[in-house]
Design a protein around this motif. Structure first.
Motif, PDB file in Angstrom:
ATOM      1  N   ALA A 219      -1.469 -28.233  -7.398  1.00  0.00           N
ATOM      2  CA  ALA A 219      -1.368 -29.573  -6.831  1.00  0.00           C
ATOM      3  C   ALA A 219       0.102 -29.954  -6.778  1.00  0.00           C
ATOM      4  O   ALA A 219       0.934 -29.412  -7.503  1.00  0.00           O
ATOM      5  N   ALA A 220       0.418 -30.906  -5.906  1.00  0.00           N
ATOM      6  CA  ALA A 220       1.782 -31.405  -5.799  1.00  0.00           C
ATOM      7  C   ALA A 220       1.742 -32.841  -5.311  1.00  0.00           C
ATOM      8  O   ALA A 220       0.791 -33.266  -4.649  1.00  0.00           O
ATOM      9  N   ILE A 221       2.789 -33.600  -5.660  1.00  0.00           N
ATOM     10  CA  ILE A 221       2.945 -34.949  -5.139  1.00  0.00           C
ATOM     11  C   ILE A 221       4.200 -34.983  -4.285  1.00  0.00           C
ATOM     12  O   ILE A 221       5.115 -34.172  -4.463  1.00  0.00           O
ATOM     13  N   SER A 222       4.253 -35.933  -3.346  1.00  0.00           N
ATOM     14  CA  SER A 222       5.377 -35.966  -2.420  1.00  0.00           C
ATOM     15  C   SER A 222       5.644 -37.384  -1.957  1.00  0.00           C
ATOM     16  O   SER A 222       4.808 -38.281  -2.094  1.00  0.00           O
ATOM     17  N   ILE A 223       6.828 -37.586  -1.383  1.00  0.00           N
ATOM     18  CA  ILE A 223       7.132 -38.775  -0.596  1.00  0.00           C
ATOM     19  C   ILE A 223       7.608 -38.298   0.768  1.00  0.00           C
ATOM     20  O   ILE A 223       8.238 -37.247   0.884  1.00  0.00           O
ATOM     21  N   SER A 224       7.283 -39.072   1.782  1.00  0.00           N
ATOM     22  CA  SER A 224       7.669 -38.680   3.139  1.00  0.00           C
ATOM     23  C   SER A 224       7.984 -39.918   3.959  1.00  0.00           C
ATOM     24  O   SER A 224       7.462 -41.008   3.716  1.00  0.00           O
ATOM     25  N   GLY A 225       8.876 -39.729   4.934  1.00  0.00           N
ATOM     26  CA  GLY A 225       9.249 -40.835   5.800  1.00  0.00           C
ATOM     27  C   GLY A 225      10.137 -40.350   6.922  1.00  0.00           C
ATOM     28  O   GLY A 225      10.475 -39.168   7.019  1.00  0.00           O
ATOM     29  N   PRO A 226      10.551 -41.269   7.793  1.00  0.00           N
ATOM     30  CA  PRO A 226      11.469 -40.899   8.873  1.00  0.00           C
ATOM     31  C   PRO A 226      12.759 -40.333   8.300  1.00  0.00           C
ATOM     32  O   PRO A 226      13.263 -40.813   7.282  1.00  0.00           O
ATOM     33  N   GLU A 227      13.295 -39.339   8.958  1.00  0.00           N
ATOM     34  CA  GLU A 227      14.468 -38.640   8.456  1.00  0.00           C
ATOM     35  C   GLU A 227      15.629 -39.589   8.172  1.00  0.00           C
ATOM     36  O   GLU A 227      16.335 -39.451   7.176  1.00  0.00           O
ATOM     37  N   GLY A 228      15.828 -40.587   9.051  1.00  0.00           N
ATOM     38  CA  GLY A 228      16.931 -41.517   8.868  1.00  0.00           C
ATOM     39  C   GLY A 228      16.852 -42.285   7.564  1.00  0.00           C
ATOM     40  O   GLY A 228      17.878 -42.505   6.902  1.00  0.00           O
ATOM     41  N   ARG A 229      15.653 -42.710   7.174  1.00  0.00           N
ATOM     42  CA  ARG A 229      15.500 -43.448   5.912  1.00  0.00           C
ATOM     43  C   ARG A 229      15.524 -42.505   4.720  1.00  0.00           C
ATOM     44  O   ARG A 229      16.093 -42.817   3.670  1.00  0.00           O
ATOM     45  N   MET A 230      14.890 -41.350   4.865  1.00  0.00           N
ATOM     46  CA  MET A 230      14.777 -40.428   3.740  1.00  0.00           C
ATOM     47  C   MET A 230      16.135 -39.880   3.306  1.00  0.00           C
ATOM     48  O   MET A 230      16.339 -39.585   2.129  1.00  0.00           O
ATOM     49  N   THR A 231      17.057 -39.725   4.253  1.00  0.00           N
ATOM     50  CA  THR A 231      18.370 -39.201   3.879  1.00  0.00           C
ATOM     51  C   THR A 231      19.163 -40.198   3.047  1.00  0.00           C
ATOM     52  O   THR A 231      20.160 -39.822   2.412  1.00  0.00           O
ATOM     53  N   ARG A 232      18.722 -41.457   3.018  1.00  0.00           N
ATOM     54  CA  ARG A 232      19.392 -42.449   2.175  1.00  0.00           C
ATOM     55  C   ARG A 232      18.861 -42.431   0.750  1.00  0.00           C
ATOM     56  O   ARG A 232      19.405 -43.111  -0.130  1.00  0.00           O
ATOM     57  N   ILE A 233      17.769 -41.707   0.507  1.00  0.00           N
ATOM     58  CA  ILE A 233      17.216 -41.570  -0.844  1.00  0.00           C
ATOM     59  C   ILE A 233      17.883 -40.380  -1.514  1.00  0.00           C
ATOM     60  O   ILE A 233      17.784 -39.250  -1.025  1.00  0.00           O
ATOM     61  N   THR A 234      18.555 -40.598  -2.606  1.00  0.00           N
ATOM     62  CA  THR A 234      19.258 -39.499  -3.274  1.00  0.00           C
ATOM     63  C   THR A 234      18.293 -38.724  -4.161  1.00  0.00           C
ATOM     64  O   THR A 234      17.500 -39.314  -4.905  1.00  0.00           O
ATOM     65  N   THR A 235      18.365 -37.405  -4.073  1.00  0.00           N
ATOM     66  CA  THR A 235      17.477 -36.571  -4.894  1.00  0.00           C
ATOM     67  C   THR A 235      17.773 -36.741  -6.381  1.00  0.00           C
ATOM     68  O   THR A 235      16.869 -36.590  -7.207  1.00  0.00           O
ATOM     69  N   ASP A 236      19.013 -37.070  -6.733  1.00  0.00           N
ATOM     70  CA  ASP A 236      19.340 -37.274  -8.146  1.00  0.00           C
ATOM     71  C   ASP A 236      18.545 -38.429  -8.741  1.00  0.00           C
ATOM     72  O   ASP A 236      18.264 -38.446  -9.947  1.00  0.00           O
ATOM     73  N   ASP A 237      18.177 -39.394  -7.911  1.00  0.00           N
ATOM     74  CA  ASP A 237      17.396 -40.533  -8.382  1.00  0.00           C
ATOM     75  C   ASP A 237      15.891 -40.267  -8.302  1.00  0.00           C
ATOM     76  O   ASP A 237      15.146 -40.544  -9.245  1.00  0.00           O
ATOM     77  N   VAL A 238      15.437 -39.737  -7.148  1.00  0.00           N
ATOM     78  CA  VAL A 238      13.996 -39.685  -6.918  1.00  0.00           C
ATOM     79  C   VAL A 238      13.321 -38.479  -7.561  1.00  0.00           C
ATOM     80  O   VAL A 238      12.182 -38.572  -8.017  1.00  0.00           O
TER      81      VAL A 238
END
Length: 256
Positions: A219-238
């Motif tokens: 199993a896995a969990i995920s978040i997804s969204g438009p590329e423009g918004r997702m690139t503003r989410i930093t992987t270090d945080d999420v």
């Protein structure tokens, strides 16, 4: 190649029940259909024992024997799988809700079923433009972050067999379409601890996923969204948040 019994020591359970589930899991790993000789080779159990268990599974509808004399998973397992998926979805929703609240994007949970992944839960974003994947939808694993996150926990030979059986259809020009390319991608996922779908399933959509450790069937969990918004989410945080939620969900699943 003989791999030996899947459980190396007694667990305190009923041995015949443990052997039965071992064989069902081996059948699932092999794509749902195997010969008795293959089960013997992979499980290390004697042929008479396997034959006796398979006869019982066939009579109960949990397996069926093909005209070729090979054994396939039976239709009664569908009901069990559907019920289990609903239960997993119910357990997952509070964790997905926390993830969506923190990121503002749609969160999902998916499980690996044969060569495909199945979405079992979703909490949608509040944005007017958002990603929506219908619960129950099946897609090929190779073009999704959740699929790659789950495959990263499988042995390389199992991944190769899964991808060969399913094929690797290009969903977009970014889709990985070779086993070798996917094996390299899975190596990166193991190192960094998360998977990315960078427009590989759908153009303009980006997704991050982490595996739920120890979850049955993967199993896995995920978040997804438009590329423009997702690139503003930093992987270090999420990613640390997703990994924490995945561990907490895994603890609930294994103790339920």
């Amino acid at each position: 190649m003989t791999t030996g019994p899947r459980r190396s020591q007694p667990s305190g359970g009923v041995q015949s029940v443990e052997r039965t589930f071992d064989l069902l899991e081996l059948m699932a790993d092999a794509g749902g259909e195997v010969a008795l000789s293959e089960l013997a080779d992979r499980s290390g159990l004697p042929l008479p024992t396997i034959h006796r268990i398979m006869r019982t599974l066939v009579s109960a509808g949990y397996a069926r024997q093909q005209p070729s004399r090979r054994y396939a998973l039976g239709p009664r397992l569908i009901r069990l799988g559907e019920t289990a998926s609903k239960a997993l979805g119910s357990w997952a929703r509070p964790y997905l809700a926390e993830l969506t609240e923190a990121t503002g994007e749609t969160s999902n949970m998916a499980v690996l079923d044969g060569e495909q992944i199945v979405y079992v839960a979703q909490v949608p974003s509040r944005h007017q433009m958002r990603m929506f994947t219908e619960v129950g939808r099946r897609v090929d694993a190779h073009a999704t972050a959740v699929g790659k996150a789950m495959m990263a926990n499988l042995p390389a030979d199992s991944v190769a067999q899964l991808l060969t059986r399913a094929g690797m259809r290009p969903e977009t020009e970014r889709t990985i379409t070779t086993v070798e390319g996917m094996q390299q991608e899975l190596g990166r996922i193991r190192e960094q601890g998360y998977a990315v779908d960078d427009g590989e399933q759908e153009v303009g959509v980006r997704c991050y996923a982490v595996a739920v450790p120890g979850a049955p069937a993967g199993a896995a969990i995920s978040i997804s969204g438009p590329e423009g918004r997702m690139t503003r989410i930093t992987t270090d945080d999420v990613i640390p948040l997703m990994q924490r939620l995945a561990k907490e969900l895994a603890a609930e699943i294994t103790t339920a």
